[in-house]
Design a protein around this motif. Structure first.
Motif, PDB file in Angstrom:
ATOM      1  N   PHE A 105       0.813  -1.214   0.000  1.00  0.00           N
ATOM      2  CA  PHE A 105       0.000   0.000   0.000  1.00  0.00           C
ATOM      3  C   PHE A 105       0.850   1.269   0.000  1.00  0.00           C
ATOM      4  O   PHE A 105       0.302   2.377   0.031  1.00  0.00           O
ATOM      5  CB  PHE A 105      -0.936   0.004   1.219  1.00  0.00           C
ATOM      6  N   ASP A 106       2.165   1.125  -0.021  1.00  0.00           N
ATOM      7  CA  ASP A 106       3.032   2.288  -0.075  1.00  0.00           C
ATOM      8  C   ASP A 106       2.913   2.965  -1.435  1.00  0.00           C
ATOM      9  O   ASP A 106       2.730   2.308  -2.467  1.00  0.00           O
ATOM     10  CB  ASP A 106       4.492   1.881   0.170  1.00  0.00           C
ATOM     11  N   HIS A 204      10.732 -10.598  -1.058  1.00  0.00           N
ATOM     12  CA  HIS A 204      11.022  -9.450  -1.908  1.00  0.00           C
ATOM     13  C   HIS A 204       9.872  -9.118  -2.863  1.00  0.00           C
ATOM     14  O   HIS A 204      10.055  -8.326  -3.797  1.00  0.00           O
ATOM     15  CB  HIS A 204      12.299  -9.720  -2.699  1.00  0.00           C
ATOM     16  N   ALA A 205       8.701  -9.713  -2.628  1.00  0.00           N
ATOM     17  CA  ALA A 205       7.555  -9.469  -3.499  1.00  0.00           C
ATOM     18  C   ALA A 205       6.609  -8.413  -2.959  1.00  0.00           C
ATOM     19  O   ALA A 205       5.692  -7.996  -3.665  1.00  0.00           O
ATOM     20  CB  ALA A 205       6.786 -10.775  -3.725  1.00  0.00           C
ATOM     21  N   VAL A 206       6.830  -7.975  -1.719  1.00  0.00           N
ATOM     22  CA  VAL A 206       5.828  -7.122  -1.072  1.00  0.00           C
ATOM     23  C   VAL A 206       6.383  -5.750  -0.691  1.00  0.00           C
ATOM     24  O   VAL A 206       5.889  -5.114   0.231  1.00  0.00           O
ATOM     25  CB  VAL A 206       5.234  -7.834   0.161  1.00  0.00           C
ATOM     26  N   GLY A 207       7.368  -5.304  -1.409  1.00  0.00           N
ATOM     27  CA  GLY A 207       7.917  -3.972  -1.182  1.00  0.00           C
ATOM     28  C   GLY A 207       9.316  -4.003  -0.599  1.00  0.00           C
ATOM     29  O   GLY A 207       9.752  -4.998  -0.022  1.00  0.00           O
ATOM     30  N   THR A 208      10.010  -2.900  -0.744  1.00  0.00           N
ATOM     31  CA  THR A 208      11.339  -2.775  -0.165  1.00  0.00           C
ATOM     32  C   THR A 208      11.220  -2.593   1.344  1.00  0.00           C
ATOM     33  O   THR A 208      10.139  -2.306   1.872  1.00  0.00           O
ATOM     34  CB  THR A 208      12.069  -1.560  -0.748  1.00  0.00           C
ATOM     35  N   ASP A 209      12.328  -2.741   2.041  1.00  0.00           N
ATOM     36  CA  ASP A 209      12.300  -2.542   3.486  1.00  0.00           C
ATOM     37  C   ASP A 209      11.815  -1.141   3.846  1.00  0.00           C
ATOM     38  O   ASP A 209      10.939  -0.989   4.705  1.00  0.00           O
ATOM     39  CB  ASP A 209      13.685  -2.819   4.079  1.00  0.00           C
ATOM     40  N   ARG A 214       7.730   2.301   6.162  1.00  0.00           N
ATOM     41  CA  ARG A 214       6.990   3.555   6.043  1.00  0.00           C
ATOM     42  C   ARG A 214       5.479   3.297   6.080  1.00  0.00           C
ATOM     43  O   ARG A 214       4.733   3.989   6.797  1.00  0.00           O
ATOM     44  CB  ARG A 214       7.365   4.261   4.743  1.00  0.00           C
ATOM     45  N   ALA A 215       5.035   2.272   5.342  1.00  0.00           N
ATOM     46  CA  ALA A 215       3.611   1.944   5.340  1.00  0.00           C
ATOM     47  C   ALA A 215       3.155   1.471   6.716  1.00  0.00           C
ATOM     48  O   ALA A 215       2.048   1.801   7.160  1.00  0.00           O
ATOM     49  CB  ALA A 215       3.326   0.874   4.290  1.00  0.00           C
ATOM     50  N   ALA A 221       1.176   0.436  12.907  1.00  0.00           N
ATOM     51  CA  ALA A 221       1.423  -0.966  13.228  1.00  0.00           C
ATOM     52  C   ALA A 221       2.782  -1.178  13.881  1.00  0.00           C
ATOM     53  O   ALA A 221       3.776  -0.549  13.502  1.00  0.00           O
ATOM     54  CB  ALA A 221       1.333  -1.825  11.968  1.00  0.00           C
ATOM     55  N   ARG A 222       2.809  -2.060  14.843  1.00  0.00           N
ATOM     56  CA  ARG A 222       4.068  -2.550  15.385  1.00  0.00           C
ATOM     57  C   ARG A 222       4.719  -3.434  14.325  1.00  0.00           C
ATOM     58  O   ARG A 222       4.035  -4.191  13.633  1.00  0.00           O
ATOM     59  CB  ARG A 222       3.792  -3.352  16.656  1.00  0.00           C
ATOM     60  N   VAL A 223       6.036  -3.354  14.170  1.00  0.00           N
ATOM     61  CA  VAL A 223       6.760  -4.166  13.190  1.00  0.00           C
ATOM     62  C   VAL A 223       7.471  -5.313  13.901  1.00  0.00           C
ATOM     63  O   VAL A 223       8.218  -5.088  14.862  1.00  0.00           O
ATOM     64  CB  VAL A 223       7.783  -3.319  12.402  1.00  0.00           C
TER      65      VAL A 223
END
Length: 252
Positions: A105-106, A204-209, A214-215, A221-223
């Motif tokens: 969603f970023d 590596h399919a769901v966005g960069t770190d 950021r999202a 959300a807690r990471v």
């Protein structure tokens, strides 16, 4: 209070089995562990269901309304996106949420190569026909190559069929950018309920770190960082996933 799990593509609810076993072993305080299968992914694809992002959001909202009380909602892959769409739109249905795909969603997220292929008319149909038309053994092998444990891959591969392929194409095409970026404009609304962003470092399919963190901040959300684990973390180290979830639930 129910704990509800929603899987993604190209999967069935079998992807959760190792994690559910660990949660049982850990004596999770949740009253019940329930898996919901999105239409086309281990569940029938109803007539007239277009398998779009919005329709899956509405399907999940309807399924959660049937519980009659807020739930702890956990989503993986597309299931994780459906979870965020519920958190942004119907927080009253949730006690908490957890997702491993907050980064999609970023605003700068770019779909991975396979998704872009499936979003391309002709190329997508050809790939899905070859992929889902292969033998069960070949399908299972592809899942193992991408990081799924073999025991789970064999069960999921047996359920992959033409219906799942059609649902996958429709879903990905409905989510071609800028659709996800537009949906992500409302990420802050997810913060109305406690959220957990599961960050598997080798996925590596769901966005960069940076995109994922950021999202996650925007969603409040807690990471929880799952070092060394990939897209199917729940099949590779379910004990670590269970610890992350039970710790989060205990603090909600």
């Amino acid at each position: 209070m129910p704990t509800v799990f929603v899987h993604g593509n190209p999967e069935t609810a079998a992807v959760w089995d190792p994690l559910l076993t660990e949660l049982d072993r850990a004596g999770s305080p949740r009253a019940g562990l329930v898996c919901l299968s999105p239409p086309g992914f281990g569940a029938p694809l109803p007539a007239g269901f277009g398998a779009t992002v919005g329709e899956y959001r509405d399907w999940l909202i309807g399924a959660l309304e049937d519980f009659g009380e807020p739930v702890d909602l956990v989503g993986h892959d597309w299931g994780g996106a459906h979870v965020l769409n519920v958190a942004m739109n119907r927080p009253d249905l949730l006690r908490s949420w957890a997702s491993d795909v907050v980064g999609v969603f970023d605003r700068d997220y770019v779909w991975h190569e396979l998704a872009r292929r499936w979003q391309t008319p002709g190329d997508g149909e050809a790939d899905v026909a070859e992929r889902f038309g292969a033998t069960v053994g070949t399908r299972a092998g592809l899942l193992v190559e991408r990081g799924m444990s073999r025991s789970v891959a064999e069960r999921i591969a047996a359920a992959q069929d033409e219906t799942m392929g059609r649902a996958a194409l429709a879903l990905y095409r409905s989510a071609a950018q800028p659709v996800m970026a537009e949906l992500g404009r409302h990420l802050e609304q997810a913060s109305r309920r406690p959220g957990l962003s599961l960050l598997a470092t080798e996925d590596h399919a769901v966005g960069t770190d940076p995109q994922r963190r950021r999202a996650s901040r925007r969603a409040g959300a807690r990471v929880e960082t799952l070092d060394g684990l990939g897209h199917w973390w729940m099949t590779r180290d379910p004990a670590r996933g269970a610890r992350a979830l039970t710790t989060f639930w205990a603090q909600c």
